[in-house]
Design a protein around this motif. Structure first.
Motif, PDB file in Angstrom:
ATOM      1  N   VAL A   1       0.854  -1.180   0.000  1.00 20.97           N
ATOM      2  CA  VAL A   1       0.000   0.000   0.000  1.00 20.97           C
ATOM      3  C   VAL A   1       0.895   1.236   0.000  1.00 20.97           C
ATOM      4  O   VAL A   1       1.718   1.418   0.889  1.00 20.97           O
ATOM      5  CB  VAL A   1      -0.927   0.024   1.240  1.00 20.97           C
ATOM      6  CG1 VAL A   1      -1.773   1.292   1.250  1.00 20.97           C
ATOM      7  CG2 VAL A   1      -1.797  -1.219   1.277  1.00 20.97           C
ATOM      8  N   TYR A   2       0.730   2.061  -1.010  1.00 19.58           N
ATOM      9  CA  TYR A   2       1.463   3.322  -1.107  1.00 19.58           C
ATOM     10  C   TYR A   2       0.578   4.432  -0.557  1.00 19.58           C
ATOM     11  O   TYR A   2      -0.492   4.700  -1.093  1.00 19.58           O
ATOM     12  CB  TYR A   2       1.847   3.580  -2.570  1.00 19.58           C
ATOM     13  CG  TYR A   2       2.295   4.991  -2.877  1.00 19.58           C
ATOM     14  CD1 TYR A   2       3.116   5.713  -2.026  1.00 19.58           C
ATOM     15  CD2 TYR A   2       1.879   5.620  -4.053  1.00 19.58           C
ATOM     16  CE1 TYR A   2       3.517   7.003  -2.321  1.00 19.58           C
ATOM     17  CE2 TYR A   2       2.281   6.910  -4.362  1.00 19.58           C
ATOM     18  CZ  TYR A   2       3.094   7.602  -3.486  1.00 19.58           C
ATOM     19  OH  TYR A   2       3.490   8.877  -3.788  1.00 19.58           O
ATOM     20  N   LEU A   3       1.028   5.051   0.524  1.00 25.26           N
ATOM     21  CA  LEU A   3       0.303   6.166   1.116  1.00 25.26           C
ATOM     22  C   LEU A   3       0.827   7.456   0.489  1.00 25.26           C
ATOM     23  O   LEU A   3       1.953   7.865   0.749  1.00 25.26           O
ATOM     24  CB  LEU A   3       0.483   6.201   2.638  1.00 25.26           C
ATOM     25  CG  LEU A   3      -0.019   4.981   3.401  1.00 25.26           C
ATOM     26  CD1 LEU A   3       0.207   5.159   4.899  1.00 25.26           C
ATOM     27  CD2 LEU A   3      -1.486   4.719   3.104  1.00 25.26           C
ATOM     28  N   GLN A   4      -0.002   8.067  -0.336  1.00 29.98           N
ATOM     29  CA  GLN A   4       0.400   9.276  -1.049  1.00 29.98           C
ATOM     30  C   GLN A   4       0.326  10.493  -0.128  1.00 29.98           C
ATOM     31  O   GLN A   4      -0.628  10.653   0.634  1.00 29.98           O
ATOM     32  CB  GLN A   4      -0.511   9.514  -2.246  1.00 29.98           C
ATOM     33  CG  GLN A   4      -0.494   8.393  -3.248  1.00 29.98           C
ATOM     34  CD  GLN A   4      -1.612   8.532  -4.266  1.00 29.98           C
ATOM     35  OE1 GLN A   4      -2.735   8.922  -3.930  1.00 29.98           O
ATOM     36  NE2 GLN A   4      -1.314   8.209  -5.510  1.00 29.98           N
ATOM     37  N   VAL A   5       1.338  11.340  -0.235  1.00 28.74           N
ATOM     38  CA  VAL A   5       1.386  12.590   0.518  1.00 28.74           C
ATOM     39  C   VAL A   5       1.979  13.658  -0.400  1.00 28.74           C
ATOM     40  O   VAL A   5       2.873  13.369  -1.190  1.00 28.74           O
ATOM     41  CB  VAL A   5       2.201  12.431   1.826  1.00 28.74           C
ATOM     42  CG1 VAL A   5       3.647  12.114   1.549  1.00 28.74           C
ATOM     43  CG2 VAL A   5       2.082  13.648   2.715  1.00 28.74           C
ATOM     44  N   THR A   6       1.464  14.868  -0.299  1.00 21.82           N
ATOM     45  CA  THR A   6       2.036  15.962  -1.086  1.00 21.82           C
ATOM     46  C   THR A   6       3.269  16.497  -0.360  1.00 21.82           C
ATOM     47  O   THR A   6       3.423  16.319   0.854  1.00 21.82           O
ATOM     48  CB  THR A   6       1.038  17.118  -1.265  1.00 21.82           C
ATOM     49  OG1 THR A   6       0.762  17.683   0.022  1.00 21.82           O
ATOM     50  CG2 THR A   6      -0.253  16.642  -1.925  1.00 21.82           C
ATOM     51  N   ALA A   7       4.127  17.177  -1.094  1.00 27.28           N
ATOM     52  CA  ALA A   7       5.312  17.785  -0.485  1.00 27.28           C
ATOM     53  C   ALA A   7       4.897  18.798   0.581  1.00 27.28           C
ATOM     54  O   ALA A   7       5.501  18.865   1.658  1.00 27.28           O
ATOM     55  CB  ALA A   7       6.170  18.449  -1.556  1.00 27.28           C
ATOM     56  N   GLU A   8       3.858  19.563   0.296  1.00 28.50           N
ATOM     57  CA  GLU A   8       3.386  20.563   1.251  1.00 28.50           C
ATOM     58  C   GLU A   8       2.909  19.903   2.542  1.00 28.50           C
ATOM     59  O   GLU A   8       3.193  20.380   3.644  1.00 28.50           O
ATOM     60  CB  GLU A   8       2.252  21.400   0.626  1.00 28.50           C
ATOM     61  CG  GLU A   8       2.708  22.314  -0.494  1.00 28.50           C
ATOM     62  CD  GLU A   8       3.008  21.599  -1.823  1.00 28.50           C
ATOM     63  OE1 GLU A   8       3.679  22.208  -2.665  1.00 28.50           O
ATOM     64  OE2 GLU A   8       2.599  20.432  -2.012  1.00 28.50           O
TER      65      GLU A   8
END
Length: 165
Positions: free
Chosen positions: A89-96
């Motif tokens: 499972v890849y938990l996506q997060v933005t740089a911000e």
């Protein structure tokens, strides 16, 4: 990087009745020093060697949730271990969002600022997508919501997850 992997894994482990291990924390306990110390004293390559060793070790244990550091995908060997030994499972997060969440950057040897976070995420994205069985957008979601989403996916996919209570 700071996507909530450890917290989500712990929550999901409780929900599913599974064991969980955080590879970075395991390495720190085994080496009796923090990851940033390992980087400073032995360099990134030495840390990555340790990371590959423990990933391979836990990939061959019974059903469990394994929380990996964000850089685990940098090595092809690790990507193969991940793809061949589990549901990733890849938990996506933005740089911000990463910058907002990071807190003490001194504990993150590869995290310096927003631009570094953007470059790191962009550089790793193809590798994350390569190993991911599923991706979850974490923006604006609590750990509980993300864990529930993952549990529902695991159940739908027929991956071991025993609903508690």
């Amino acid at each position: 990087m700071v996507a909530g992997k450890t917290s989500t894994s712990r929550r999901l482990a409780r929900q599913c009745g599974l064991a969980t291990i955080d590879l970075d924390a395991y390495i720190e306990r085994r080496e009796r020093r923090a990851i940033n110390q390992i980087f400073a004293e032995q360099g990134e390559q030495a840390f990555r060697d340790m990371e590959t060793q423990v990933l391979d070790e836990f990939a061959h244990k019974g059903p469990m949730l394994v929380s990996c550091g964000g850089g685990i995908v940098l090595r092809e060997e690790n990507r193969e271990i991940l793809k061949n030994n589990g549901f990733v499972v890849y938990l996506q997060v933005t740089a911000e969002q990463a910058v907002e969440r990071v807190g003490d950057v001194s504990t993150r040897p590869l995290f310096k600022n927003l631009e570094t976070a953007r470059q790191t995420i962009a550089g790793r994205l193809p590798m994350y997508e390569d190993v991911a069985s599923v991706s979850i957008d974490t923006v604006g979601k609590s750990i509980n919501v993300v864990a529930q989403e993952i549990q529902e996916i695991l159940e739908k996919e027929g991956v071991l997850c025993l609903r508690q209570g």
